[in-house]
Design a protein around this motif. Structure first.
Motif, short mmCIF file in Angstrom:
data_model
loop_
_atom_site.label_atom_id
_atom_site.label_comp_id
_atom_site.label_asym_id
_atom_site.label_seq_id
_atom_site.Cartn_x
_atom_site.Cartn_y
_atom_site.Cartn_z
N GLN A 285 -4.09 -3.98 7.62
CA GLN A 285 -3.98 -3.12 6.45
C GLN A 285 -2.64 -3.39 5.76
OE1 GLN A 285 -6.63 -0.94 5.61
NE2 GLN A 285 -7.55 -2.16 7.25
N VAL A 287 0.55 -2.60 3.83
CA VAL A 287 1.31 -1.37 3.59
C VAL A 287 2.71 -1.76 3.13
CG1 VAL A 287 2.16 0.78 4.57
CG2 VAL A 287 0.04 -0.21 5.43
N SER A 298 5.98 4.95 3.34
CA SER A 298 4.95 3.92 3.27
C SER A 298 4.11 4.15 2.02
CB SER A 298 4.07 3.93 4.53
OG SER A 298 3.31 5.12 4.60
N THR A 300 0.31 2.92 0.58
CA THR A 300 -0.96 2.26 0.86
C THR A 300 -1.85 2.40 -0.37
OG1 THR A 300 -0.73 2.91 3.19
CG2 THR A 300 -2.87 2.07 2.48
#
Length: 328
Positions: A285, A287, A298, A300
């Motif tokens: 993923q 990030v 973070s 996303t």
């Protein structure tokens, strides 16, 4: 007008203000606290302040009275900790807003930790998922924004230096804990990885990159690369001269919505990097992460807008690093 521990009708808080379009009048709420046995009586007044030099006006005396009887037991070591949490996260807990926690749903644990400048050489601290609250000076007059402070947890995780006073530290090893995503089976960089880059030191400072795309990538073993495709329009939006690091637009926009982002986060101690993390068991993923003195952030892109920027679980991570347990 403020006093420590107001209990006899003294002013205990003021605000929030509402300013007229002309900027010459301010409407504020003035709160007073009176103790009656085991109860605290809060009295609120509405005042119109005139900034042109004419007299102020009490518009609504005793506009609202309330007796404080908590309906839910909040396992906090201090009312000051609870009030700090309440201002940040009570709206999340009650479902009034849908956004990530700034602290967490409730305290994890509290304890006394060494602090040279506190009475008896110890200060009261309380850990939450996202950070640590501290009371280093319990006799500080209140209300004061410095009565409860937020610990420099992320900085200590990176440097390995456990601070025991303003000028004293205990040297240790940086935390081999992923900065984003799952705690296990996760290839994301750790705080120890950022230590290799000189984060939180003069060696890790960067040049001003305001307006440039954020494309730098970072692997677990500390290899810095670039991937322009991960940027998603994210650019460096602000340079922080105090620490020598750039803040990307994704984080800068979020920080500007906080009442006092420096008190909450501290200054950035690293540059922002795109990493590949395992999140909720889902590998690879992308990030965007950045470490600040007190917290980690973070970003996303695939998350819903309100959840794209999140605070890392620095409180849990720090407890595991320092004490070998998350306290849960």
């Amino acid at each position: 007008p403020h006093v420590a521990n107001p209990r006899h009708g003294e002013i205990s808080s003021i605000g929030p203000p509402g300013v007229s379009p002309s900027g010459q009048q301010v409407l504020i709420r003035v709160s007073r606290t009176t103790a009656q046995g085991a109860e605290l009586i809060f009295t609120h007044e509405s005042w119109l302040l005139r900034l042109d030099g004419s007299d102020n006006q009490l518009l609504i005396p005793n506009s609202f009275n309330a007796v404080w009887r908590p309906k839910v037991r909040f396992p906090s070591a201090s009312p000051a900790f609870y009030n700090t949490w309440r201002l940040s996260d009570n709206a999340v807990a009650t479902g009034q807003v849908a956004r990530p926690w700034l602290w967490g749903p409730q305290p994890i644990t509290h304890t006394l930790e060494p602090w040279t400048d506190s009475p008896g050489g110890q200060r009261l601290v309380e850990y939450y998922d996202k950070g640590r609250m501290e009371i280093a000076t319990p006799d500080l007059p209140r209300p004061s924004k410095y009565y409860v402070t937020s610990g420099l947890l992320a900085k200590e995780l990176v440097t390995g230096q456990l601070q025991t006073g303003p000028q004293t530290v205990v040297a240790g090893a940086p935390a081999a804990v992923p900065v984003a995503g799952d705690s296990a089976n996760n290839p994301a960089p750790t705080y120890a990885t950022f230590n290799k880059l000189g984060a939180a030191t003069d060696a890790g400072k960067a040049a001003d990159r305001t307006g440039q795309p954020v494309s730098a990538t970072l692997t677990l073993d500390g290899v810095v690369g670039a991937d322009a495709g991960l940027g998603a329009g994210v650019q460096d939006a602000h340079f922080v001269p105090e620490s020598g690091h750039n803040i990307p637009s994704a984080f800068w926009d979020w920080l500007q919505k906080q009442p006092d982002w420096v008190s909450l986060m501290g200054y950035p101690v690293s540059e922002p990097y795109w990493v590949q993390a395992t999140i909720a068991g889902q590998p690879d993923q992308p990030v965007l992460v950045q470490i600040y003195e007190r917290r980690t952030l973070s970003f996303t892109l695939k998350n819903p807008p309100a959840w794209r920027v999140e605070l890392g679980n620095v409180g849990q991570q720090y407890l595991a690093w320092r004490y070998g347990s998350t306290g849960k």
